[in-house]
Design a protein around this motif. Structure first.
Motif, PDB file in Angstrom:
ATOM      1  N   GLU A  40       1.098  -1.229   0.726  1.00 35.36           N
ATOM      2  CA  GLU A  40       0.477   0.031   0.109  1.00 35.36           C
ATOM      3  C   GLU A  40       0.934   0.768  -0.072  1.00 35.36           C
ATOM      4  OE1 GLU A  40      -3.089   2.518   3.234  1.00 35.36           O
ATOM      5  OE2 GLU A  40      -3.503  -0.120   2.509  1.00 35.36           O
ATOM      6  N   GLU A  41       2.086   1.439   0.453  1.00 33.43           N
ATOM      7  CA  GLU A  41       2.480   2.661   0.628  1.00 33.43           C
ATOM      8  C   GLU A  41       3.285   2.763  -0.166  1.00 33.43           C
ATOM      9  OE1 GLU A  41       6.156   4.287   4.082  1.00 33.43           O
ATOM     10  OE2 GLU A  41       4.504   3.272   4.971  1.00 33.43           O
ATOM     11  N   LEU A  42       3.818   2.002  -0.922  1.00 34.47           N
ATOM     12  CA  LEU A  42       5.150   1.953  -2.301  1.00 34.47           C
ATOM     13  C   LEU A  42       3.652   2.069  -2.824  1.00 34.47           C
ATOM     14  CD1 LEU A  42       8.349  -0.904  -1.436  1.00 34.47           C
ATOM     15  CD2 LEU A  42       7.501   2.251  -1.270  1.00 34.47           C
ATOM     16  N   GLN A  43       2.463   1.477  -3.788  1.00 33.25           N
ATOM     17  CA  GLN A  43       1.582   1.317  -4.281  1.00 33.25           C
ATOM     18  C   GLN A  43       1.727   0.422  -5.605  1.00 33.25           C
ATOM     19  OE1 GLN A  43       0.986   5.050  -5.812  1.00 33.25           O
ATOM     20  NE2 GLN A  43      -0.234   6.045  -3.746  1.00 33.25           N
ATOM     21  N   GLY A  44       2.923  -0.295  -5.013  1.00 29.62           N
ATOM     22  CA  GLY A  44       3.335  -1.491  -5.681  1.00 29.62           C
ATOM     23  C   GLY A  44       2.018  -3.151  -6.183  1.00 29.62           C
ATOM     24  N   ASN A  45       3.055  -3.858  -6.564  1.00 31.40           N
ATOM     25  CA  ASN A  45       2.638  -5.019  -7.142  1.00 31.40           C
ATOM     26  C   ASN A  45       2.801  -6.438  -5.598  1.00 31.40           C
ATOM     27  OD1 ASN A  45       2.869  -8.113  -7.834  1.00 31.40           O
ATOM     28  ND2 ASN A  45       1.738  -7.164  -9.826  1.00 31.40           N
ATOM     29  N   GLN A  46       1.553  -6.637  -5.233  1.00 29.15           N
ATOM     30  CA  GLN A  46       2.395  -7.744  -3.644  1.00 29.15           C
ATOM     31  C   GLN A  46       3.291  -9.005  -4.509  1.00 29.15           C
ATOM     32  OE1 GLN A  46      -0.801  -8.940  -0.916  1.00 29.15           O
ATOM     33  NE2 GLN A  46       0.074 -10.805  -0.403  1.00 29.15           N
ATOM     34  N   SER A  47       2.925  -9.522  -5.574  1.00 30.45           N
ATOM     35  CA  SER A  47       3.752 -10.331  -5.897  1.00 30.45           C
ATOM     36  C   SER A  47       4.908  -9.814  -6.409  1.00 30.45           C
ATOM     37  CB  SER A  47       3.337 -11.178  -7.644  1.00 30.45           C
ATOM     38  OG  SER A  47       4.102 -12.231  -7.903  1.00 30.45           O
ATOM     39  N   ASN A  48       5.472  -9.024  -6.788  1.00 31.96           N
ATOM     40  CA  ASN A  48       6.768  -8.198  -6.926  1.00 31.96           C
ATOM     41  C   ASN A  48       7.425  -8.169  -5.578  1.00 31.96           C
ATOM     42  OD1 ASN A  48       8.907  -7.285  -8.516  1.00 31.96           O
ATOM     43  ND2 ASN A  48       7.751  -4.816  -8.109  1.00 31.96           N
ATOM     44  N   ILE A  49       6.773  -7.378  -4.983  1.00 34.16           N
ATOM     45  CA  ILE A  49       6.310  -6.655  -3.423  1.00 34.16           C
ATOM     46  C   ILE A  49       7.358  -8.567  -2.391  1.00 34.16           C
ATOM     47  CG2 ILE A  49       6.421  -5.715  -1.033  1.00 34.16           C
ATOM     48  CD1 ILE A  49       6.326  -4.292  -3.697  1.00 34.16           C
TER      49      ILE A  49
END
Length: 106
Positions: A40-49
């Motif tokens: 949420e904080e990075l506004q990223g993709n869960q798989s990638n994170i």
């Protein structure tokens, strides 16, 4: 210093050499967070994170603590935090040169 030591050292340093991993480290620098909070904080993709978290954990840079169904990620110790702060300090001194550098392999 033997070759094996240098190989391991290079692997460790590579753990810091990705923009997403640096974002994750900055995100958890001041306290532990779950994958969902980091995403949420990075506004990223869960798989990638999650892949980057696995890399950071595998390199010994972060640790995970299970609580119920959640894993809380944090820096391994205060020395890692100090290292991140030292990176910032040194970068402030050499930022112009680094920005202009095109001779490194990426």
């Amino acid at each position: 210093m033997g070759q094996n030591y240098l190989d391991v050292k290079a692997k460790f340093i590579r753990g810091f050499s990705d923009k997403t991993r640096l974002q994750i480290l900055e995100c958890i620098k001041n306290g532990e967070k779950t994958v969902s909070q980091i995403v949420e904080e990075l506004q990223g993709n869960q798989s990638n994170i999650s892949q980057h978290l696995a890399c950071l954990k595998g390199c010994g840079i972060i640790v995970g603590r299970q609580e119920g169904k959640y894993i809380y990620y944090s820096l391994r110790n205060e020395k890692i935090k100090e290292m991140l702060e030292l990176f910032d300090e040194v970068l402030n001194q050499v930022q112009t040169e680094v920005a202009q550098c095109d001779s490194h392999l990426y």
